[in-house]
Write a protein that holds these residues in place. Structure first.
Motif, PDB file in Angstrom:
ATOM      1  N   LEU A  40       0.854  -1.181   0.000  1.00 42.33           N
ATOM      2  CA  LEU A  40       0.000   0.000   0.000  1.00 42.33           C
ATOM      3  C   LEU A  40       0.892   1.233   0.000  1.00 42.33           C
ATOM      4  O   LEU A  40       1.682   1.417   0.921  1.00 42.33           O
ATOM      5  N   LEU A  41       0.784   2.050  -1.027  1.00 44.34           N
ATOM      6  CA  LEU A  41       1.522   3.309  -1.113  1.00 44.34           C
ATOM      7  C   LEU A  41       0.589   4.419  -0.686  1.00 44.34           C
ATOM      8  O   LEU A  41      -0.499   4.568  -1.246  1.00 44.34           O
ATOM      9  N   VAL A  42       0.986   5.182   0.324  1.00 46.53           N
ATOM     10  CA  VAL A  42       0.183   6.308   0.798  1.00 46.53           C
ATOM     11  C   VAL A  42       0.984   7.575   0.522  1.00 46.53           C
ATOM     12  O   VAL A  42       2.128   7.701   0.953  1.00 46.53           O
ATOM     13  N   VAL A  43       0.372   8.497  -0.207  1.00 44.28           N
ATOM     14  CA  VAL A  43       1.040   9.733  -0.622  1.00 44.28           C
ATOM     15  C   VAL A  43       0.225  10.917  -0.149  1.00 44.28           C
ATOM     16  O   VAL A  43      -0.996  10.942  -0.324  1.00 44.28           O
ATOM     17  N   GLY A  44       0.918  11.908   0.439  1.00 40.59           N
ATOM     18  CA  GLY A  44       0.215  13.080   0.927  1.00 40.59           C
ATOM     19  C   GLY A  44       0.979  14.362   0.669  1.00 40.59           C
ATOM     20  O   GLY A  44       2.197  14.344   0.487  1.00 40.59           O
ATOM     21  N   ALA A  45       0.244  15.470   0.654  1.00 41.39           N
ATOM     22  CA  ALA A  45       0.839  16.786   0.404  1.00 41.39           C
ATOM     23  C   ALA A  45      -0.100  17.871   0.895  1.00 41.39           C
ATOM     24  O   ALA A  45      -1.307  17.660   0.994  1.00 41.39           O
ATOM     25  N   PRO A  46       0.445  19.052   1.146  1.00 38.70           N
ATOM     26  CA  PRO A  46      -0.411  20.182   1.477  1.00 38.70           C
ATOM     27  C   PRO A  46      -1.043  20.759   0.212  1.00 38.70           C
ATOM     28  O   PRO A  46      -0.483  20.648  -0.873  1.00 38.70           O
ATOM     29  N   THR A  47      -2.204  21.351   0.366  1.00 32.72           N
ATOM     30  CA  THR A  47      -2.855  22.024  -0.752  1.00 32.72           C
ATOM     31  C   THR A  47      -2.277  23.429  -0.870  1.00 32.72           C
ATOM     32  O   THR A  47      -2.256  24.178   0.102  1.00 32.72           O
ATOM     33  N   HIS A  48      -1.777  23.744  -2.057  1.00 36.81           N
ATOM     34  CA  HIS A  48      -1.254  25.084  -2.371  1.00 36.81           C
ATOM     35  C   HIS A  48      -2.030  25.603  -3.569  1.00 36.81           C
ATOM     36  O   HIS A  48      -2.120  24.913  -4.580  1.00 36.81           O
TER      37      HIS A  48
END
Length: 166
Positions: A40-48
């Motif tokens: 399972l690859l979990v990818v996250g980032a802030p919204t800009h």
């Protein structure tokens, strides 16, 4: 940049650890690694600026913190340079975004999910947004617990991967 997305990532890792061996890494490190062979690859980032960051939005945000900031590569660039996965694999996408006003459009999580699907990943759940009170934070009360619960649900949901043709 402000620690909110990293805190959510840690909470997600806590929710996954009882079920998986978890490895976390910032995007700058991931860019130098081969494609992940994971369950399972979990990818996250802030919204800009209503979506995934760009060099210009990272530069703008860097001006609001004394912490060192990676400007050259973000999740957008990492996923755009990634090779498609050879067979269906599971992934999940999350992001952080400002909670107010509630109608504010845009989501890094949705952009990540779209790119992951384009690479051949099957999303284990709908992309999830976790809310911050203001651009620099803090996280809204209860969001870390919600992130841990979201991850635990990801880990215990029976995956339904598309069948590969024979």
């Amino acid at each position: 940049m402000f620690g909110n997305t990293a805190a959510v990532a840690e909470a997600i890792a806590d929710g996954l650890r009882p079920h998986f061996e978890v490895t976390m890494c910032p995007v700058a490190e991931a860019a130098g690694r081969p494609a992940p062979q994971v369950d399972l690859l979990v990818v996250g980032a802030p919204t800009h600026a209503f979506g995934l960051s760009r060099a210009a939005t990272r530069q703008d945000a860097a001006g609001q913190t004394d912490s060192p900031v990676e400007i050259e590569i973000g999740i957008r660039e990492w996923l755009d340079a990634a090779l498609p996965v050879p067979s269906p694999r599971l992934a999940a996408a999350f992001g952080t975004k400002i909670a107010h006003p509630p109608w504010l459009p845009g989501s890094a999580a949705k952009g990540i999910g779209k790119r992951l699907r384009h690479l051949g990943y099957h999303l284990a759940a709908a992309p999830a947004d976790f809310h911050v009170e203001d651009m620099t934070g803090p996280l809204r009360a209860g969001e870390l617990e919600r992130a841990t619960a979201w991850a635990a649900q990801l880990a215990t949901t029976e995956p339904t991967l598309p069948r590969t043709p024979r």
